[in-house]
Design an enzyme around this catalytic site. Structure first.
Site, mmCIF file in Angstrom:
data_model
loop_
_atom_site.group_PDB
_atom_site.id
_atom_site.type_symbol
_atom_site.label_atom_id
_atom_site.label_comp_id
_atom_site.label_asym_id
_atom_site.label_seq_id
_atom_site.Cartn_x
_atom_site.Cartn_y
_atom_site.Cartn_z
ATOM 1 N N ALA A 6 -1.457 8.588 -3.470
ATOM 2 C CA ALA A 6 -2.406 8.161 -2.442
ATOM 3 C C ALA A 6 -1.978 6.814 -1.869
ATOM 4 O O ALA A 6 -1.651 5.888 -2.612
ATOM 5 C CB ALA A 6 -3.815 8.061 -3.028
ATOM 6 N N CYS A 7 -1.974 6.749 -0.562
ATOM 7 C CA CYS A 7 -1.669 5.477 0.095
ATOM 8 C C CYS A 7 -2.588 5.337 1.299
ATOM 9 O O CYS A 7 -3.519 6.108 1.472
ATOM 10 C CB CYS A 7 -0.194 5.394 0.477
ATOM 11 N N ASP A 8 -2.298 4.376 2.131
ATOM 12 C CA ASP A 8 -3.178 4.086 3.257
ATOM 13 C C ASP A 8 -3.204 5.231 4.259
ATOM 14 O O ASP A 8 -4.264 5.716 4.628
ATOM 15 C CB ASP A 8 -2.754 2.782 3.922
ATOM 16 N N GLY A 10 -0.670 7.964 4.008
ATOM 17 C CA GLY A 10 -0.047 9.148 3.438
ATOM 18 C C GLY A 10 1.336 9.457 3.982
ATOM 19 O O GLY A 10 1.928 10.465 3.636
ATOM 20 N N LEU A 38 -5.700 7.766 1.126
ATOM 21 C CA LEU A 38 -6.736 7.471 0.146
ATOM 22 C C LEU A 38 -8.114 7.930 0.604
ATOM 23 O O LEU A 38 -8.922 8.395 -0.198
ATOM 24 C CB LEU A 38 -6.751 5.975 -0.170
#
Length: 100
Positions: A6-8, A10, A38
């Site tokens: 998960a990141c800001d 994706g 996320l």
């Protein structure tokens, strides 16, 4: 095993997903590895074994750990050096350690 990165947005983690999938295939590890923003984490939790946060999301670690505690899903932050160097093998190892 289902692993979520998960990141800001994706997008940067999608490259890492490919690297991790290649390592998993080489080692005959059955893994469903996905990169998602996320903000879409909750709707992608079904069947998830571990969540790894992109280094830029480190500030959310405690909040996400608390949110996923009832689901018994371990959460950790990807090491920034491993992430920057695109070390899919190291990040896959991290996910496997968390699941055990």
């Amino acid at each position: 095993m289902k692993i979520i990165l998960a990141c800001d947005a994706g997008m940067s983690t999608s490259i890492m997903v490919t690297k991790m999938k290649n390592v998993a295939d080489e080692k005959d590890i059955a893994a469903d590895i996905q990169a998602i923003p996320l903000k879409f984490l909750d709707e992608n939790l079904e069947g998830t074994d571990v969540v790894l946060l992109g280094p830029q999301m480190k500030y959310t670690l405690e909040k996400i750990q608390t949110r996923l505690a009832d689901h018994n899903i371990p959460v950790d932050v990807i090491d920034s050096l491993d992430y920057g160097m695109m070390r899919g093998d190291k990040i896959l190892e991290q996910a496997l350690r968390l699941v055990k």
